[in-house]
Design an enzyme around this catalytic site. Structure first.
Site, PDB file in Angstrom:
ATOM      1  N   CYS A  76       0.869  -1.218  -0.110  1.00  0.00           N
ATOM      2  CA  CYS A  76      -0.069  -0.071   0.061  1.00  0.00           C
ATOM      3  C   CYS A  76       0.898   1.287  -0.037  1.00  0.00           C
ATOM      4  O   CYS A  76       1.528   1.536  -1.017  1.00  0.00           O
ATOM      5  CB  CYS A  76      -1.089  -0.024   1.436  1.00  0.00           C
ATOM      6  N   HIS A  78      -3.516  -5.495   1.420  1.00  0.00           N
ATOM      7  CA  HIS A  78      -3.353  -5.743   2.676  1.00  0.00           C
ATOM      8  C   HIS A  78      -3.700  -7.093   3.182  1.00  0.00           C
ATOM      9  O   HIS A  78      -4.587  -7.567   2.328  1.00  0.00           O
ATOM     10  CB  HIS A  78      -4.156  -4.797   3.579  1.00  0.00           C
TER      11      HIS A  78
END
Length: 491
Positions: free
Chosen positions: A324, A430
């Site tokens: 991310c 994630h």
């Protein structure tokens, strides 16, 4: 309702334990936390964002997580401001003073979510936030005694003896409450106890006499492999003596460090959280984690000289993964022309991936599945390996030359980037290390390189989590007055 004398006293874990206990007894039980402040968040099946603590509690209750369990999520962006998530979607970026001006509207959101939950379940286990006796905020409170008043709930107070001063913190919290609030507290629990409980009993009896509230249990300190609520955690201490050293850059605005829990469960893996340039020397793998303020965290890496240490390790053959915000940091440039996250409008990245990130006004929150279409050096010969996870990000990242996309998603689009040399991987996923085959493939590659033992067994992360929830419930059940708790709940 489970309240705390302060932050990190164990409210989240004990709430999960009580959820599990009643779930195993056959009740339809669910968690609820009206307002959570955390950079560890999760994306539900319908794309809503919520706090990880309530995800853990939902799993302990045998439920699929829902944003109704955590209608307000605050994600700090500065020391005085947060991104406000309402019912899973971005509402506004607000300073604390402005946030409280929205109290009436926020109360409406909380009560709608609460009433919806109440209509679906036999029992709600409600978690407070921080310390319950913040007298400066009582008139504005919608998460501790203010919420208890709104929903007419009884409460149990939790104190942490491991940090010391538990009798004073419990007594002080009770005495700072108004007489009306005090009446709601039906018991207290002493958490994280180490030693002989007989030595504690005289103090408990004196405290019960002073406050007129019974002790419902003394819970022992337990070693558990369950996700932590926030960054006040022992996981940053690391684990000595393991065969594989994985370094996670400890960014000032680190988010979703729960991504690394599956790695920590591997016996031969030591996760080291890196905050200075001199800590990278013995690493086998470097991970740059998620961030709530990518540009400011990139500046931190430059200011601390960590960038130079990362380049040195890269040149010596060490592999690097960015997740991310970490994926964005690996690229050549990060642009934030709308000041979505930072007052700085642009910054150079590490330049280890040929990518550019532009921050967008809209946040992407989605669960995804896909498979690797190109090989990362640590995943050599594993093209086609399946992965799933969830995305939470404001930016859009594009490959600008040479490098290749990493994962083809089910809907036909792509995620992530693999460097031309094959040693750098960036991804928005994630939870990617929760994929057992993916995690084992990466670690086995390092084990093979270091001459470590490679087992045929694969840790089933979901199964292991279920065992940990049972271990937690059993540990609490043996030290809590369940009969009294049921009386309070009128069961």
């Amino acid at each position: 309702m489970f309240l705390g004398t302060g932050s990190s006293v164990g409210k989240s874990i004990l709430t999960a334990a009580i959820c599990r206990i009643f779930y195993k007894e056959g009740y339809k039980v669910a968690p609820f936390k009206s307002q959570n402040m955390s950079l560890n968040s999760f994306v539900t099946q319908d794309g809503g964002e919520m706090g990880r603590a309530q995800v853990v509690q939902a799993e302990a209750s045998g439920l699929e997580p829902s944003v109704e369990m955590n209608p307000i999520l605050l994600k700090p962006t500065t020391d005085v401001g947060s991104q406000v998530i309402l019912m899973g979607k971005v509402y506004k970026n607000l300073k604390a003073t402005d946030y409280y001006l929205n109290k009436d509207y926020l109360k409406t959101v909380v009560m709608e979510a609460y009433n919806s939950m109440l209509s679906k379940y036999d029992l709600l286990m409600i978690e407070g936030a921080g310390g319950c006796a913040e007298i400066n905020l009582r008139d504005k409170d919608i998460v501790n005694m203010g919420l208890a008043e709104m929903i007419d709930s009884d409460a149990i107070l939790i104190g942490d003896i491991d940090r010391g001063g538990v009798f004073a913190s419990i007594y002080g919290s009770i005495m700072l409450m108004s007489p009306e609030d005090r009446k709601r507290v039906k018991g207290f629990i002493i958490n994280k106890f180490r030693g002989d409980v007989e030595l504690l009993k005289p103090g408990i009896e004196m405290l019960e006499e002073k406050i007129g509230i019974p002790c419902l249990g003394v819970i022992p300190y337990m070693e558990l492999n369950i996700d932590d609520e926030d960054s006040v955690t022992e996981r940053f201490d690391g684990k000595e003596g393991a065969g594989i050293n994985v370094g996670v850059i400890k960014l000032p605005h680190i988010s979703n460090f729960t991504d690394f829990t599956p790695l920590e469960l591997e016996e031969d893996v030591n996760i080291k959280y890196i905050s200075s340039k001199g800590q990278l020397d013995d690493l086998d793998l470097i991970i740059i984690p998620g961030s709530k303020n990518t540009i400011d965290d990139m500046k931190f890496i430059f200011d601390k000289g960590i960038d130079k240490a990362i380049y040195k390790k890269y040149k010596s053959g060490t592999n690097i993964i960015g997740i991310c915000g970490g994926y964005q940091i690996l690229g050549k440039e990060i642009i934030d022309e709308y000041s979505v996250e930072s007052s700085l409008n642009r910054i150079n990245g590490l330049g280890l991936l040929n990518t550019k990130t532009i921050m967008a006004k809209e946040k992407s929150t989605i669960q995804v599945k896909g498979n690797f279409i190109n090989e990362f050096e640590l995943l050599k010969d594993f093209k086609g390996i399946d992965v799933s996870g969830y995305e939470i990000h404001m930016g859009k990242t594009e490959i600008i030359e040479d490098d290749v996309p990493a994962i083809k998603l089910e809907k036909g689009n792509f995620d992530g980037t693999i460097s031309k040399c094959g040693r750098i991987l960036g991804t928005y996923l994630h939870g990617i290390f929760e994929n057992d085959d993916f995690r084992k493939a990466i670690l086995d590659s390092i084990r093979n390189k270091k001459g470590l033992n490679i087992s045929e067994d694969i840790i089933d992360y979901k199964e292991l989590k279920e065992k940990e929830y049972d271990k937690l419930a059993d540990g609490v059940l043996n030290h809590i007055d369940l009969r009294k708790l049921k009386e309070i709940l009128e069961l």
